[in-house]
Structure formats: structure tokens, C-alpha cells
Scaffold this motif. Structure first.
Motif, PDB file in Angstrom:
ATOM      1  N   PHE A  17       0.452 -30.856 -22.760  1.00  0.00           N
ATOM      2  CA  PHE A  17       0.014 -32.254 -22.896  1.00  0.00           C
ATOM      3  C   PHE A  17       0.942 -33.175 -22.105  1.00  0.00           C
ATOM      4  O   PHE A  17       0.492 -34.054 -21.363  1.00  0.00           O
ATOM      5  CB  PHE A  17      -0.004 -32.658 -24.366  1.00  0.00           C
ATOM      6  CG  PHE A  17      -0.406 -34.088 -24.599  1.00  0.00           C
ATOM      7  CD1 PHE A  17      -1.733 -34.417 -24.856  1.00  0.00           C
ATOM      8  CD2 PHE A  17       0.528 -35.121 -24.558  1.00  0.00           C
ATOM      9  CE1 PHE A  17      -2.123 -35.734 -25.067  1.00  0.00           C
ATOM     10  CE2 PHE A  17       0.158 -36.435 -24.757  1.00  0.00           C
ATOM     11  CZ  PHE A  17      -1.176 -36.747 -25.014  1.00  0.00           C
ATOM     12  N   LEU A  18       2.253 -32.966 -22.248  1.00  0.00           N
ATOM     13  CA  LEU A  18       3.215 -33.791 -21.520  1.00  0.00           C
ATOM     14  C   LEU A  18       3.105 -33.570 -20.015  1.00  0.00           C
ATOM     15  O   LEU A  18       3.186 -34.528 -19.229  1.00  0.00           O
ATOM     16  CB  LEU A  18       4.636 -33.479 -21.993  1.00  0.00           C
ATOM     17  CG  LEU A  18       4.954 -33.840 -23.445  1.00  0.00           C
ATOM     18  CD1 LEU A  18       6.356 -33.364 -23.814  1.00  0.00           C
ATOM     19  CD2 LEU A  18       4.844 -35.341 -23.672  1.00  0.00           C
ATOM     20  N   PHE A  19       2.900 -32.307 -19.604  1.00  0.00           N
ATOM     21  CA  PHE A  19       2.739 -32.013 -18.185  1.00  0.00           C
ATOM     22  C   PHE A  19       1.539 -32.754 -17.598  1.00  0.00           C
ATOM     23  O   PHE A  19       1.629 -33.396 -16.555  1.00  0.00           O
ATOM     24  CB  PHE A  19       2.540 -30.503 -17.956  1.00  0.00           C
ATOM     25  CG  PHE A  19       3.751 -29.670 -18.264  1.00  0.00           C
ATOM     26  CD1 PHE A  19       5.034 -30.168 -18.092  1.00  0.00           C
ATOM     27  CD2 PHE A  19       3.614 -28.362 -18.704  1.00  0.00           C
ATOM     28  CE1 PHE A  19       6.153 -29.394 -18.357  1.00  0.00           C
ATOM     29  CE2 PHE A  19       4.716 -27.580 -18.977  1.00  0.00           C
ATOM     30  CZ  PHE A  19       5.992 -28.091 -18.807  1.00  0.00           C
ATOM     31  N   VAL A  20       0.398 -32.628 -18.274  1.00  0.00           N
ATOM     32  CA  VAL A  20      -0.848 -33.192 -17.750  1.00  0.00           C
ATOM     33  C   VAL A  20      -0.807 -34.719 -17.770  1.00  0.00           C
ATOM     34  O   VAL A  20      -1.192 -35.382 -16.792  1.00  0.00           O
ATOM     35  CB  VAL A  20      -2.052 -32.673 -18.561  1.00  0.00           C
ATOM     36  CG1 VAL A  20      -3.349 -33.347 -18.093  1.00  0.00           C
ATOM     37  CG2 VAL A  20      -2.176 -31.162 -18.419  1.00  0.00           C
ATOM     38  N   TRP A  21      -0.357 -35.288 -18.883  1.00  0.00           N
ATOM     39  CA  TRP A  21      -0.328 -36.749 -18.999  1.00  0.00           C
ATOM     40  C   TRP A  21       0.568 -37.376 -17.929  1.00  0.00           C
ATOM     41  O   TRP A  21       0.137 -38.255 -17.175  1.00  0.00           O
ATOM     42  CB  TRP A  21       0.173 -37.160 -20.379  1.00  0.00           C
ATOM     43  CG  TRP A  21       0.341 -38.654 -20.516  1.00  0.00           C
ATOM     44  CD1 TRP A  21      -0.657 -39.581 -20.623  1.00  0.00           C
ATOM     45  CD2 TRP A  21       1.578 -39.382 -20.527  1.00  0.00           C
ATOM     46  NE1 TRP A  21      -0.125 -40.850 -20.703  1.00  0.00           N
ATOM     47  CE2 TRP A  21       1.241 -40.763 -20.645  1.00  0.00           C
ATOM     48  CE3 TRP A  21       2.910 -39.013 -20.456  1.00  0.00           C
ATOM     49  CZ2 TRP A  21       2.222 -41.761 -20.683  1.00  0.00           C
ATOM     50  CZ3 TRP A  21       3.885 -40.006 -20.490  1.00  0.00           C
ATOM     51  CH2 TRP A  21       3.533 -41.369 -20.610  1.00  0.00           C
ATOM     52  N   SER A  22       1.800 -36.908 -17.841  1.00  0.00           N
ATOM     53  CA  SER A  22       2.731 -37.492 -16.863  1.00  0.00           C
ATOM     54  C   SER A  22       2.353 -37.107 -15.436  1.00  0.00           C
ATOM     55  O   SER A  22       2.496 -37.911 -14.511  1.00  0.00           O
ATOM     56  CB  SER A  22       4.160 -37.047 -17.165  1.00  0.00           C
ATOM     57  OG  SER A  22       4.285 -35.636 -17.068  1.00  0.00           O
ATOM     58  N   GLY A  23       1.852 -35.883 -15.256  1.00  0.00           N
ATOM     59  CA  GLY A  23       1.484 -35.425 -13.917  1.00  0.00           C
ATOM     60  C   GLY A  23       0.336 -36.213 -13.326  1.00  0.00           C
ATOM     61  O   GLY A  23       0.336 -36.519 -12.124  1.00  0.00           O
ATOM     62  N   ASN A  24      -0.658 -36.564 -14.143  1.00  0.00           N
ATOM     63  CA  ASN A  24      -1.787 -37.352 -13.644  1.00  0.00           C
ATOM     64  C   ASN A  24      -1.346 -38.737 -13.199  1.00  0.00           C
ATOM     65  O   ASN A  24      -1.780 -39.244 -12.160  1.00  0.00           O
ATOM     66  CB  ASN A  24      -2.860 -37.476 -14.735  1.00  0.00           C
ATOM     67  CG  ASN A  24      -3.797 -36.291 -14.740  1.00  0.00           C
ATOM     68  OD1 ASN A  24      -3.736 -35.434 -13.871  1.00  0.00           O
ATOM     69  ND2 ASN A  24      -4.662 -36.224 -15.730  1.00  0.00           N
ATOM     70  N   ILE A  25      -0.504 -39.367 -13.999  1.00  0.00           N
ATOM     71  CA  ILE A  25      -0.039 -40.718 -13.649  1.00  0.00           C
ATOM     72  C   ILE A  25       0.837 -40.662 -12.397  1.00  0.00           C
ATOM     73  O   ILE A  25       0.671 -41.467 -11.472  1.00  0.00           O
ATOM     74  CB  ILE A  25       0.732 -41.339 -14.826  1.00  0.00           C
ATOM     75  CG1 ILE A  25      -0.196 -41.518 -16.031  1.00  0.00           C
ATOM     76  CG2 ILE A  25       1.328 -42.675 -14.417  1.00  0.00           C
ATOM     77  CD1 ILE A  25       0.496 -42.039 -17.280  1.00  0.00           C
ATOM     78  N   HIS A  26       1.768 -39.715 -12.369  1.00  0.00           N
ATOM     79  CA  HIS A  26       2.645 -39.576 -11.202  1.00  0.00           C
ATOM     80  C   HIS A  26       1.829 -39.236  -9.960  1.00  0.00           C
ATOM     81  O   HIS A  26       2.109 -39.740  -8.855  1.00  0.00           O
ATOM     82  CB  HIS A  26       3.686 -38.487 -11.477  1.00  0.00           C
ATOM     83  CG  HIS A  26       4.767 -38.416 -10.445  1.00  0.00           C
ATOM     84  ND1 HIS A  26       4.734 -37.523  -9.403  1.00  0.00           N
ATOM     85  CD2 HIS A  26       5.910 -39.135 -10.289  1.00  0.00           C
ATOM     86  CE1 HIS A  26       5.805 -37.673  -8.646  1.00  0.00           C
ATOM     87  NE2 HIS A  26       6.540 -38.644  -9.159  1.00  0.00           N
ATOM     88  N   GLY A  27       0.815 -38.399 -10.125  1.00  0.00           N
ATOM     89  CA  GLY A  27      -0.033 -38.025  -9.002  1.00  0.00           C
ATOM     90  C   GLY A  27      -0.815 -39.204  -8.441  1.00  0.00           C
ATOM     91  O   GLY A  27      -1.088 -39.263  -7.236  1.00  0.00           O
ATOM     92  N   SER A  28      -1.193 -40.155  -9.302  1.00  0.00           N
ATOM     93  CA  SER A  28      -1.940 -41.321  -8.823  1.00  0.00           C
ATOM     94  C   SER A  28      -1.093 -42.157  -7.866  1.00  0.00           C
ATOM     95  O   SER A  28      -1.597 -42.705  -6.882  1.00  0.00           O
ATOM     96  CB  SER A  28      -2.403 -42.178 -10.006  1.00  0.00           C
ATOM     97  OG  SER A  28      -1.304 -42.758 -10.700  1.00  0.00           O
ATOM     98  N   PHE A  29       0.218 -42.232  -8.128  1.00  0.00           N
ATOM     99  CA  PHE A  29       1.105 -42.951  -7.211  1.00  0.00           C
ATOM    100  C   PHE A  29       1.215 -42.206  -5.881  1.00  0.00           C
ATOM    101  O   PHE A  29       1.184 -42.815  -4.802  1.00  0.00           O
ATOM    102  CB  PHE A  29       2.500 -43.106  -7.825  1.00  0.00           C
ATOM    103  CG  PHE A  29       2.527 -43.901  -9.104  1.00  0.00           C
ATOM    104  CD1 PHE A  29       1.941 -45.153  -9.171  1.00  0.00           C
ATOM    105  CD2 PHE A  29       3.132 -43.399 -10.246  1.00  0.00           C
ATOM    106  CE1 PHE A  29       1.967 -45.887 -10.341  1.00  0.00           C
ATOM    107  CE2 PHE A  29       3.161 -44.125 -11.425  1.00  0.00           C
ATOM    108  CZ  PHE A  29       2.579 -45.371 -11.475  1.00  0.00           C
ATOM    109  N   GLU A  30       1.338 -40.881  -5.958  1.00  0.00           N
ATOM    110  CA  GLU A  30       1.495 -40.089  -4.741  1.00  0.00           C
ATOM    111  C   GLU A  30       0.230 -40.127  -3.881  1.00  0.00           C
ATOM    112  O   GLU A  30       0.306 -40.094  -2.653  1.00  0.00           O
ATOM    113  CB  GLU A  30       1.846 -38.642  -5.091  1.00  0.00           C
ATOM    114  CG  GLU A  30       3.234 -38.483  -5.702  1.00  0.00           C
ATOM    115  CD  GLU A  30       3.732 -37.062  -5.647  1.00  0.00           C
ATOM    116  OE1 GLU A  30       2.884 -36.144  -5.713  1.00  0.00           O
ATOM    117  OE2 GLU A  30       4.958 -36.861  -5.551  1.00  0.00           O
TER     118      GLU A  30
END
Length: 331
Positions: A245-258
Motif C-alpha cells: 500500500f505504501l509503495f503504490v500510494w507514494s509511487g503513484n504520486i512520485h511518478g506523476s511528478f516524474e
């Protein structure tokens, strides 16, 4: 020559319709029509975007010249034409970031539920087999499978609906983009503010996944009974689901910036590579799902078949890396 006339002339020289120019600038066709009709003037970021699209200077667009109808820079020849770059406005970028932040919890929650879906089946089967209750193994299996399928259906529905909401922004992963004036600094600022949270989530998620096997190890060391092992497996799934859950939640937000900054997996080179290997994830996960259903239904062993998913996840990362490496080498 006015700005309106220059926009119309340059657009026609490129062979674009008003709608095509509007799409490249991320605006409506009506806006382009108003510019060419002289009823409105484009914002500075749109003027900068048009100067790059048309291959002219902003001075040429802004200065009224009655003696020259040719652009300040000569149009590119057919062999020199570059791939069209899509402009992303500040409003569009902010809307996308807000949507990604909103949907990231839904994506993460759906994956969390998918990982936890076998827990009821495993636990009810253990109670029926090792505890003196009126719950038979058939009843436990029926209830467990029913709950498992309901949870899977609900999670898949959330993933599909959320995916449909992000569909209009898929071009960020596939096309070359150019941020309007001032947008890059805004996105970088938001990314820097979120980076400490991202690092904390990745660290905490990794720790949870490592600790997930501790209850099983403790139970084994203490020589616990079979039902305790079953409970430990359920705890393992809860901890892994929490970490993911932590991986997906933070990864999606971080990925949107990238995606907006075209960094990491979303550089121009990686976008081109992603197009070439885009077939792999769909085929792979369809095969993984087919294998999971085949094992579960033919062997009627739902409390064990869940192991297909973590194994498939690990193999996917390895195989996807190999496929990308081969595609890159061929290029």
C-alpha cells in the motif's frame, strides 16, 4: 502583419487545421479561431509554445510587420522536421497532479484488498480443520471463496474506474511534452516537498515486507501448532499488503511528478523504449491470472494458490527488465 494573420499563415504552412494546432497547444479549437479572428490574444506561454512549434522567434510573432510575411526562421525541410512536442499548460499540469494524488489512495487500497483477499479463506479453512466448531470444511471453503471473489471483483472495479479517469493523461507516458512557462518550477517544488514522504514510505514498506516472515519464524522456533501457522500466514499477508500500500500510494504520486518533468522512467529515451515493450505487461498478467485460476479451480486449493501473485510479481520485475534490455540492445 498582425499576430492573428501570422498565426493563420504559419498554421497553414505546417498543414495543420485549427483543431490540430489546438491539440498541440493543449487548448480548444475555439481559442485558436479567436486568435486568428483577432478577437482575443494568446497568453505569453502559448506564444512561446507557438514559436517553438512553428520554428519562429517570439519577436516575429509579437511585432507587427507590414513588409515581411516570412517567418524569422526558415521552415524546416521534410528531412529536418522534428517530432511534434505537446505543450502542457499550468492548469492541465495542476489538474493532473491533483487527480494523481486523489487516485493514488484508490489504487493502493485496491492492491491492498487484492493481497488480503485470501485471508478469509485461509482462516476459515483453518478454523474448520483444527478447531472444534460447527463450521465444516465445505462451508469454510464456500464462504472463503465467495469472500475472495467479492473482494477481487471490488478491487478490480476500483482499478478499472480509476484507470479510466487517468486515460486522458496517458500521453504523458508516451509522447514528448513541453511544460508551459513557469510550470516546471511549480512541479519541481511540489516534488521536493513530497520526496521526504516518498522516501519514508519506501523505507517503511520495505521494513514491513521483511518483518512479515517474523511471526512464521517465531512460530516455527516455538514448535507451534498448525492453526498458529495459519494465523501467522494471515499476519504475513496483512504486513505485506500494508507495505505494498505504501509503495503504490507514494509511487503513484512520485511518478506523476516524474512524468511531467520527464525524469526517471519517463525521459524521451525511456518513453520510446516503453512503447516498444508495452505489449509485455498485458500478456504477462493475463497469463498469471490464467495460471492462478487454473491452479485454484482444478486443485481446489485456494488457501495455497495465492502464492502465485507474489511469485508473479517478483518474476515480472526480472522478466520485464530482460525484455527492456533486449529491446534497448536491438535499438
Amino acid at each position: 502583419m498582425t499576430l492573428a494573420e501570422k498565426v493563420a499563415i504559419l498554421r497553414k504552412q505546417k498543414g495543420w487545421s485549427q483543431e490540430e494546432l489546438a491539440e498541440k497547444l493543449g487548448i480548444s479549437r475555439q481559442a485558436v479561431s479567436k486568435w486568428e479572428g483577432g478577437s482575443s490574444i494568446p497568453d505569453i506561454d502559448k506564444i512561446v509554445g507557438m514559436s517553438r512549434l512553428f520554428g519562429v522567434s517570439t519577436d516575429y510573432l509579437l511585432k507587427e510587420e507590414s513588409f515581411e510575411a516570412e517567418p524569422a526562421f526558415a521552415p524546416e525541410s521534410a528531412s529536418e522536421k522534428k517530432e511534434a512536442v505537446r505543450s502542457v499548460s499550468q492548469e492541465e499540469a495542476c489538474t493532473y497532479l491533483e487527480l494523481s494524488r486523489k487516485l493514488s489512495k484508490r489504487f493502493a487500497a485496491a492492491v491492498f484488498v487484492l493481497i488480503l483477499s485470501p485471508v478469509c479463506l485461509i482462516l476459515s479453512g483453518g478454523i474448520a480443520e483444527y478447531k472444534n466448531t460447527q463450521l465444516t470444511e465445505n462451508m469454510a471453503g464456500g464462504i472463503g471463496v465467495a469472500v475472495l471473489l467479492v473482494l477481487i471483483a471490488a478491487a478490480v472495479a476500483v482499478l478499472i474506474f480509476a484507470g479510466m479517469q487517468t486515460a486522458p493523461y496517458e500521453y504523458l507516458e508516451k509522447e514528448k511534452i513541453e511544460l508551459s512557462y513557469g510550470v516546471q518550477s511549480i512541479v519541481k517544488e511540489k516534488k521536493e516537498a513530497f520526496t521526504p514522504v516518498f522516501r519514508l514510505c519506501i523505507t517503511a514498506g520495505t521494513v514491513l515486507c521483511i518483518l512479515s516472515v517474523v511471526p512464521l519464524m517465531v512460530a516455527y522456533g516455538m514448535g507451534a501448532g498448525d492453526f498458529v501457522y495459519i494465523c501467522c500466514v494471515c499476519i504475513l499477508l496483512v504486513l505485506v499488503a500494508s507495505g505494498v500500500f505504501l509503495f503504490v500510494w507514494s509511487g503513484n504520486i512520485h511518478g506523476s511528478f516524474e512524468k511531467l518533468l520527464q525524469e526517471g522512467d519517463y525521459t524521451d529515451e525511456n518513453k520510446e523504449l516503453n512503447k516498444r515493450v508495452s505489449f509485455f505487461p498485458g500478456i504477462y498478467w493475463c497469463l498469471a491470472t490464467a495460471l492462478y485460476l487454473y491452479i485454484s479451480f482444478t486443485r481446489n486449493n485456494w488457501e495455497v494458490s495465492w502464492i502465485v501473485w507474489p511469485v508473479a510479481g517478483v518474476l515480472f520485475a526480472a522478466l520485464y527488465g530482460v525484455v527492456r534490455a533486449v529491446a534497448k540492445a536491438k535499438k
